[in-house]
Write a protein that holds these residues in place. Structure first.
Motif, PDB file in Angstrom:
ATOM      1  N   VAL A  31      73.192  32.841  25.858  1.00 26.91           N
ATOM      2  CA  VAL A  31      74.251  32.644  24.877  1.00 26.91           C
ATOM      3  C   VAL A  31      75.500  32.010  25.484  1.00 26.91           C
ATOM      4  CG1 VAL A  31      75.171  34.999  25.131  1.00 26.91           C
ATOM      5  CG2 VAL A  31      75.540  33.733  22.994  1.00 26.91           C
ATOM      6  N   ASP A 163      81.190  40.152  24.454  1.00 24.71           N
ATOM      7  CA  ASP A 163      81.194  40.366  23.004  1.00 24.71           C
ATOM      8  C   ASP A 163      81.917  39.229  22.292  1.00 24.71           C
ATOM      9  OD1 ASP A 163      79.750  42.697  23.226  1.00 24.71           O
ATOM     10  OD2 ASP A 163      81.500  44.022  23.081  1.00 24.71           O
ATOM     11  N   ARG A 166      79.651  36.212  22.157  1.00 24.83           N
ATOM     12  CA  ARG A 166      78.644  36.336  21.098  1.00 24.83           C
ATOM     13  C   ARG A 166      79.265  36.061  19.717  1.00 24.83           C
ATOM     14  NH1 ARG A 166      73.880  38.090  22.955  1.00 24.83           N
ATOM     15  NH2 ARG A 166      73.767  39.412  24.825  1.00 24.83           N
ATOM     16  N   GLN A 170      78.215  33.037  17.218  1.00 24.70           N
ATOM     17  CA  GLN A 170      77.813  33.273  15.834  1.00 24.70           C
ATOM     18  C   GLN A 170      78.541  32.309  14.899  1.00 24.70           C
ATOM     19  OE1 GLN A 170      78.584  37.245  14.316  1.00 24.70           O
ATOM     20  NE2 GLN A 170      76.735  37.182  13.058  1.00 24.70           N
ATOM     21  N   SER A 177      72.609  33.917  19.414  1.00 15.28           N
ATOM     22  CA  SER A 177      73.905  34.605  19.497  1.00 15.28           C
ATOM     23  C   SER A 177      73.779  36.055  19.949  1.00 15.28           C
ATOM     24  CB  SER A 177      74.609  34.572  18.136  1.00 15.28           C
ATOM     25  OG  SER A 177      74.907  33.254  17.745  1.00 15.28           O
ATOM     26  N   PHE A 178      72.693  36.718  19.548  1.00 16.66           N
ATOM     27  CA  PHE A 178      72.528  38.131  19.884  1.00 16.66           C
ATOM     28  C   PHE A 178      71.268  38.393  20.691  1.00 16.66           C
ATOM     29  CE2 PHE A 178      75.374  38.041  16.225  1.00 16.66           C
ATOM     30  CZ  PHE A 178      76.411  38.814  16.707  1.00 16.66           C
TER      31      PHE A 178
END
Length: 295
Positions: A31, A163, A166, A170, A177-178
């Motif tokens: 990511v 975080d 991510r 998104q 993304s996750f």
């Protein structure tokens, strides 16, 4: 797009305009580097290039995922053979393998950039980017960061937590993304276990076997799973906590029946002890290295 605007400004200020050179992203399909690739492609659509280092340390499923993500982004992807496997300091895996690996990677990217600017008269500029985030900078075992600084690589995500990366990915609607983090196969080897092609290949094969066995229990791209290769041909499988009992049951049944996952792992050469299972611990190998460094 509120998160993306300042990142795009950083990329544009660090990059090379079209007609003056090329912007090369050290790409893994994870990511972090995917977000950087998307930012660079957005900022410099005419002269952006993603490069992934291909070696025995790159799992096949990760290469396939990287190709999928690059196509989604629309960035051109170059697959570059890296030569860390011929470097005895890397193979020794004494705690600094990441530095030697990244040095070989950036050296290979230097060759790619020469190819990318061929025919421009030799005056074109090249800028290298990576996906280092702010959390990475807090890990003293990430010696690949030293190699990045030696090659003047731009890290536009270095102020973001994982975080936050991510969340920004998104916003770009990136398909990974996750996804769970998927570092190279060498990171599965305990310090001192040589990073030979054999050790890397059996680690990958064991992970493929575990993933296939747990697919019905929900094991997918978002699942954290590692096969840790320990000294003496011992092995420890780490999975997300909710899968520990299921995997324990699979291994117990397999061992009793004389076929299945337990024996598949044994046939791969993991003969040192029982096949262990525990809850996934991010960076469990690097944590042991930190303890050794403090001792």
């Amino acid at each position: 797009m509120a998160r993306l605007a300042p990142l795009l400004r950083r990329v544009r200020s660090a990059g090379v305009p079209a007609g003056q050179g090329v912007n090369v992203v050290a790409f893994s399909g994870g990511v972090d580097s995917s977000l950087v690739a998307a930012l660079v492609q957005e900022a410099f659509p005419a002269n952006a290039l993603a490069c992934i280092g291909v070696s025995p340390a790159l799992a096949r499923r990760q290469l396939i995922r990287a190709r999928e993500v690059a196509r989604h982004i629309g960035i051109r992807l170059e697959e570059v053979r890296t030569g860390e496997g011929g470097d005895q300091q890397y193979v020794a895996n004494a705690g600094d393998a990441c530095y030697h690996c990244k040095t070989h990677l950036y050296s290979s990217l230097a060759a790619v950039r020469e190819h990318a600017i061929a025919g421009t008269g030799g005056d074109a500029e090249v800028r290298l980017f990576n996906g280092t985030n702010g959390d990475d900078l807090k890990d003293p075992t990430r010696l690949g960061l030293v190699a990045a600084s030696e090659w003047s690589v731009a890290s536009p995500l270095d102020a973001l937590t994982k975080d936050e990366v991510r969340a920004a990915a998104q916003e770009f609607d990136l398909p990974n993304s996750f996804d769970a983090a998927s570092p190279c196969l060498r990171s599965r080897l305990a310090i001192g276990v040589e990073a030979t092609e054999r050790h890397l290949a059996r680690t990958e094969a064991a992970e493929q076997a575990v993933a296939a066995e747990l697919a019905g229990a929900g094991c997918n791209e978002r699942t954290n799973m590692r096969v840790r290769t320990l000294p003496g041909d011992a092995v420890m499988i780490e999975v997300d906590n909710h899968l520990v009992d299921a995997l324990d049951a699979v291994l117990a049944r397999s061992r009793a029946e004389g076929e299945g996952l337990f024996w598949t792992i044994r046939r791969l050469g993991f003969l040192g002890s029982d096949v262990g299972v525990r809850a996934f611990k991010s960076g469990s190998v690097s944590k042991k290295l930190q303890k050794a460094q403090r001792a």
